[in-house]
Design a protein around this motif. Structure first.
Motif, PDB file in Angstrom:
ATOM      1  N   GLU A   1       0.827  -1.211   0.000  1.00 32.21           N
ATOM      2  CA  GLU A   1       0.000   0.000   0.000  1.00 32.21           C
ATOM      3  C   GLU A   1       0.861   1.261   0.000  1.00 32.21           C
ATOM      4  O   GLU A   1       0.562   2.237  -0.694  1.00 32.21           O
ATOM      5  CB  GLU A   1      -0.909  -0.021   1.227  1.00 32.21           C
ATOM      6  CG  GLU A   1      -1.869   1.163   1.316  1.00 32.21           C
ATOM      7  CD  GLU A   1      -2.886   1.183   0.192  1.00 32.21           C
ATOM      8  OE1 GLU A   1      -3.444   2.271  -0.070  1.00 32.21           O
ATOM      9  OE2 GLU A   1      -3.115   0.115  -0.418  1.00 32.21           O
ATOM     10  N   LEU A   2       1.954   1.256   0.750  1.00 31.57           N
ATOM     11  CA  LEU A   2       2.866   2.407   0.756  1.00 31.57           C
ATOM     12  C   LEU A   2       3.498   2.614  -0.619  1.00 31.57           C
ATOM     13  O   LEU A   2       3.657   3.755  -1.075  1.00 31.57           O
ATOM     14  CB  LEU A   2       3.954   2.211   1.819  1.00 31.57           C
ATOM     15  CG  LEU A   2       3.477   2.172   3.281  1.00 31.57           C
ATOM     16  CD1 LEU A   2       4.646   1.886   4.207  1.00 31.57           C
ATOM     17  CD2 LEU A   2       2.813   3.498   3.661  1.00 31.57           C
ATOM     18  N   VAL A   3       3.846   1.525  -1.275  1.00 30.37           N
ATOM     19  CA  VAL A   3       4.425   1.627  -2.621  1.00 30.37           C
ATOM     20  C   VAL A   3       3.410   2.194  -3.603  1.00 30.37           C
ATOM     21  O   VAL A   3       3.728   3.052  -4.441  1.00 30.37           O
ATOM     22  CB  VAL A   3       4.933   0.248  -3.087  1.00 30.37           C
ATOM     23  CG1 VAL A   3       5.296   0.277  -4.565  1.00 30.37           C
ATOM     24  CG2 VAL A   3       6.133  -0.174  -2.254  1.00 30.37           C
ATOM     25  N   ARG A   4       2.157   1.747  -3.510  1.00 35.81           N
ATOM     26  CA  ARG A   4       1.131   2.257  -4.419  1.00 35.81           C
ATOM     27  C   ARG A   4       0.917   3.754  -4.232  1.00 35.81           C
ATOM     28  O   ARG A   4       0.830   4.514  -5.207  1.00 35.81           O
ATOM     29  CB  ARG A   4      -0.187   1.507  -4.171  1.00 35.81           C
ATOM     30  CG  ARG A   4      -1.297   1.905  -5.132  1.00 35.81           C
ATOM     31  CD  ARG A   4      -2.610   1.264  -4.725  1.00 35.81           C
ATOM     32  NE  ARG A   4      -3.029   1.717  -3.406  1.00 35.81           N
ATOM     33  CZ  ARG A   4      -3.631   2.893  -3.186  1.00 35.81           C
ATOM     34  NH1 ARG A   4      -3.882   3.717  -4.194  1.00 35.81           N
ATOM     35  NH2 ARG A   4      -3.978   3.235  -1.965  1.00 35.81           N
ATOM     36  N   VAL A   5       0.867   4.212  -2.982  1.00 39.00           N
ATOM     37  CA  VAL A   5       0.695   5.651  -2.721  1.00 39.00           C
ATOM     38  C   VAL A   5       1.882   6.439  -3.241  1.00 39.00           C
ATOM     39  O   VAL A   5       1.725   7.508  -3.846  1.00 39.00           O
ATOM     40  CB  VAL A   5       0.494   5.886  -1.210  1.00 39.00           C
ATOM     41  CG1 VAL A   5       0.474   7.382  -0.899  1.00 39.00           C
ATOM     42  CG2 VAL A   5      -0.803   5.242  -0.739  1.00 39.00           C
ATOM     43  N   ALA A   6       3.101   5.926  -3.052  1.00 33.80           N
ATOM     44  CA  ALA A   6       4.295   6.627  -3.539  1.00 33.80           C
ATOM     45  C   ALA A   6       4.319   6.694  -5.055  1.00 33.80           C
ATOM     46  O   ALA A   6       4.731   7.712  -5.640  1.00 33.80           O
ATOM     47  CB  ALA A   6       5.547   5.931  -3.013  1.00 33.80           C
ATOM     48  N   VAL A   7       3.859   5.630  -5.721  1.00 30.97           N
ATOM     49  CA  VAL A   7       3.809   5.650  -7.188  1.00 30.97           C
ATOM     50  C   VAL A   7       2.792   6.676  -7.669  1.00 30.97           C
ATOM     51  O   VAL A   7       3.046   7.435  -8.619  1.00 30.97           O
ATOM     52  CB  VAL A   7       3.485   4.244  -7.721  1.00 30.97           C
ATOM     53  CG1 VAL A   7       3.197   4.297  -9.226  1.00 30.97           C
ATOM     54  CG2 VAL A   7       4.648   3.302  -7.464  1.00 30.97           C
ATOM     55  N   GLU A   8       1.635   6.734  -7.032  1.00 29.05           N
ATOM     56  CA  GLU A   8       0.612   7.705  -7.429  1.00 29.05           C
ATOM     57  C   GLU A   8       1.083   9.143  -7.211  1.00 29.05           C
ATOM     58  O   GLU A   8       0.793  10.032  -8.015  1.00 29.05           O
ATOM     59  CB  GLU A   8      -0.677   7.455  -6.639  1.00 29.05           C
ATOM     60  CG  GLU A   8      -1.377   6.163  -7.001  1.00 29.05           C
ATOM     61  CD  GLU A   8      -2.599   5.934  -6.138  1.00 29.05           C
ATOM     62  OE1 GLU A   8      -2.822   6.729  -5.199  1.00 29.05           O
ATOM     63  OE2 GLU A   8      -3.337   4.963  -6.388  1.00 29.05           O
ATOM     64  N   GLN A   9       1.823   9.373  -6.129  1.00 27.38           N
ATOM     65  CA  GLN A   9       2.302  10.720  -5.816  1.00 27.38           C
ATOM     66  C   GLN A   9       3.642  11.033  -6.460  1.00 27.38           C
ATOM     67  O   GLN A   9       4.181  12.128  -6.261  1.00 27.38           O
ATOM     68  CB  GLN A   9       2.403  10.890  -4.294  1.00 27.38           C
ATOM     69  CG  GLN A   9       1.070  10.776  -3.571  1.00 27.38           C
ATOM     70  CD  GLN A   9       1.213  10.898  -2.069  1.00 27.38           C
ATOM     71  OE1 GLN A   9       2.325  10.974  -1.537  1.00 27.38           O
ATOM     72  NE2 GLN A   9       0.086  10.924  -1.364  1.00 27.38           N
ATOM     73  N   ASN A  10       4.183  10.075  -7.201  1.00 28.27           N
ATOM     74  CA  ASN A  10       5.460  10.263  -7.915  1.00 28.27           C
ATOM     75  C   ASN A  10       6.602  10.578  -6.939  1.00 28.27           C
ATOM     76  O   ASN A  10       7.455  11.437  -7.198  1.00 28.27           O
ATOM     77  CB  ASN A  10       5.330  11.375  -8.954  1.00 28.27           C
ATOM     78  CG  ASN A  10       6.425  11.298 -10.007  1.00 28.27           C
ATOM     79  OD1 ASN A  10       7.064  10.255 -10.191  1.00 28.27           O
ATOM     80  ND2 ASN A  10       6.660  12.402 -10.698  1.00 28.27           N
ATOM     81  N   THR A  11       6.627   9.872  -5.815  1.00 25.49           N
ATOM     82  CA  THR A  11       7.675  10.080  -4.810  1.00 25.49           C
ATOM     83  C   THR A  11       8.493   8.821  -4.560  1.00 25.49           C
ATOM     84  O   THR A  11       9.253   8.758  -3.590  1.00 25.49           O
ATOM     85  CB  THR A  11       7.045  10.535  -3.483  1.00 25.49           C
ATOM     86  OG1 THR A  11       6.098   9.551  -3.031  1.00 25.49           O
ATOM     87  CG2 THR A  11       6.347  11.878  -3.642  1.00 25.49           C
ATOM     88  N   LEU A  12       8.365   7.818  -5.418  1.00 25.68           N
ATOM     89  CA  LEU A  12       9.118   6.571  -5.256  1.00 25.68           C
ATOM     90  C   LEU A  12      10.420   6.647  -6.049  1.00 25.68           C
ATOM     91  O   LEU A  12      10.432   7.125  -7.187  1.00 25.68           O
ATOM     92  CB  LEU A  12       8.270   5.377  -5.708  1.00 25.68           C
ATOM     93  CG  LEU A  12       8.887   3.989  -5.521  1.00 25.68           C
ATOM     94  CD1 LEU A  12       7.832   2.998  -5.074  1.00 25.68           C
ATOM     95  CD2 LEU A  12       9.531   3.495  -6.819  1.00 25.68           C
ATOM     96  N   THR A  13      11.515   6.154  -5.446  1.00 21.74           N
ATOM     97  CA  THR A  13      12.823   6.167  -6.088  1.00 21.74           C
ATOM     98  C   THR A  13      13.381   4.750  -6.114  1.00 21.74           C
ATOM     99  O   THR A  13      13.355   4.046  -5.098  1.00 21.74           O
ATOM    100  CB  THR A  13      13.792   7.088  -5.332  1.00 21.74           C
ATOM    101  OG1 THR A  13      13.222   8.393  -5.233  1.00 21.74           O
ATOM    102  CG2 THR A  13      15.129   7.186  -6.048  1.00 21.74           C
ATOM    103  N   ILE A  14      13.884   4.357  -7.288  1.00 18.72           N
ATOM    104  CA  ILE A  14      14.541   3.057  -7.459  1.00 18.72           C
ATOM    105  C   ILE A  14      16.001   3.313  -7.805  1.00 18.72           C
ATOM    106  O   ILE A  14      16.301   4.101  -8.705  1.00 18.72           O
ATOM    107  CB  ILE A  14      13.871   2.229  -8.571  1.00 18.72           C
ATOM    108  CG1 ILE A  14      12.388   2.013  -8.267  1.00 18.72           C
ATOM    109  CG2 ILE A  14      14.574   0.885  -8.736  1.00 18.72           C
ATOM    110  CD1 ILE A  14      11.655   1.258  -9.359  1.00 18.72           C
ATOM    111  N   GLU A  15      16.906   2.649  -7.103  1.00 17.21           N
ATOM    112  CA  GLU A  15      18.338   2.842  -7.356  1.00 17.21           C
ATOM    113  C   GLU A  15      19.052   1.507  -7.235  1.00 17.21           C
ATOM    114  O   GLU A  15      18.643   0.634  -6.455  1.00 17.21           O
ATOM    115  CB  GLU A  15      18.921   3.857  -6.375  1.00 17.21           C
ATOM    116  CG  GLU A  15      18.751   3.492  -4.929  1.00 17.21           C
ATOM    117  CD  GLU A  15      19.258   4.565  -3.991  1.00 17.21           C
ATOM    118  OE1 GLU A  15      19.481   4.247  -2.808  1.00 17.21           O
ATOM    119  OE2 GLU A  15      19.434   5.713  -4.439  1.00 17.21           O
TER     120      GLU A  15
END
Length: 372
Positions: free
Chosen positions: A255-269
């Motif tokens: 659920e946290l990942v889905r919210v971050a994707v919707e808000q464009n605040t997720l980072t992959i490195e």
């Protein structure tokens, strides 16, 4: 004298005594002697003359006092009239002053209005000039925009365009293109992308047909693009693609990942180029290089994600990264459409959305590229 007159007027015995001297007819009393009668008449006459003189003097005095009183009243009335005349004169001056100020204010307002109109006309002319210049610049940048479209649409993190990124080619192809790949600037790469966009591509053997329901939903959304789930277009994609694609074993973290994707605040490195930070949550929740935090399975993790500004890193397997990347690519493309950066035919945009949906479907089924 007035007091004497009032005192004399309040003496009824004198008049009564005079009446007794002159008996009425039919009286049985005998008249007195002639001397007494003559003396009484003279006394009566003198009393009457005295009374008349007193009345005359008192009436004259009353008249004089009345005239004096009337003169005083007249004088007071004249004074009041003069005061009223002065007040009227003052009020008339005030009225004239107010009329003059009103005229001056009206004139200044008209002048200010004309000034504002002139300024508005000047600003409008300047704005029109700037608009013409901006349109000219837009026309000059059309070629670059076309190349950027190609880069945005055909190259994504999950499926990069190998023709636009020679470093992703296989070693044999890289050697073959080595002599042409050196000293190539960004502008030349964009021009080459534009030229490739104009060259005919090989005909694909894949057959496709537009679904009328899906296309109608996309057209309705395209009229007023928004990221709100209430639209039938996004509601269907959330139910059929985004939701299942981001449904991992760890429900809370999913659920946290889905919210971050919707808000464009997720980072992959990638992990190799980063030093391991101090974890703020338990190692079981964050996973590790050999354990995926989303699936909870022992997998080799080459990437990790951060959610917003939390500072927590979660290790993810290649399969989970492919699923997250597919959803991120879809949201990135619809954001480009919402911002007006994609200027293509509606049908071409529809097929790009369908391609991104297919990537999400394959990723949630476990298919992902080997470079993941």
């Amino acid at each position: 004298s007035q007091a004497n007159f009032e005192g004399d007027s309040q003496k009824p015995p004198a008049v009564g005594h005079w009446k007794t001297i002159m008996p009425s007819k039919g009286s049985n009393e005998e008249p007195e002697t002639g001397c007494q009668d003559a003396g009484g008449v003279d006394e009566t006459q003198s009393t009457e003359q005295l009374n008349v003189s007193r009345l005359r003097s008192s009436s004259v005095e009353i008249r004089e006092k009345g005239s004096e009183f009337l003169k005083e009243e007249l004088h007071k009335a004249q004074k009041e009239l003069k005061l009223k005349d002065k007040e009227c004169e003052r009020l008339s001056k005030v009225r004239e002053q107010l009329e003059q100020e009103l005229e001056e204010l009206t004139a200044s307002l008209f002048e200010e209005a004309h000034k504002m109109v002139r300024e508005a006309n000047t600003k409008q002319a300047a704005s029109e000039k700037q608009l013409k210049e901006a349109r000219g610049k837009i026309d000059m940048l059309q070629a670059e925009v076309t190349a950027l479209k190609t880069l945005v649409i055909t190259s994504t993190p999950s499926s990069p365009n190998r023709e636009l990124h020679p470093q992703l080619q296989s070693p044999s192809k890289a050697v073959f293109r080595k002599g042409h790949g050196r000293n190539k600037s960004t502008s030349s790469a964009m021009v080459s992308a534009a030229s490739q966009n104009l060259t005919p591509e090989p005909v694909s053997h894949e057959c496709r047909e537009v679904d009328s329901i899906l296309f109608a939903e996309f057209q309705a959304w395209k009229e007023s693009p928004t990221l709100d789930k209430s639209s039938s277009f996004l509601d269907r994609i959330y139910r059929e693609d985004v939701g299942p694609c981001l449904d991992f074993t760890k429900q809370e973290l999913s659920e946290l990942v889905r919210v971050a994707v919707e808000q464009n605040t997720l980072t992959i490195e990638p992990i190799a180029s980063q030093t391991l930070p101090v974890l703020k949550v338990s190692a079981e929740e964050c996973g590790g290089p050999k354990k995926c935090a989303l699936s909870g399975l022992p997998r080799t993790c080459r990437h990790r994600i951060t959610l917003g500004d939390s500072g927590n890193y979660y290790y993810i397997s290649p399969s989970c990264r492919a699923r997250i990347t597919a959803v991120c690519n879809f949201f990135t493309y619809i954001r480009y459409i919402q911002q007006g950066l994609v200027r293509q035919d509606v049908e071409l945009m529809y097929w790009e959305v369908m391609r991104l949906r297919r990537e999400m479907s394959l990723a949630k089924l476990g298919f992902y590229p080997t470079e993941m």
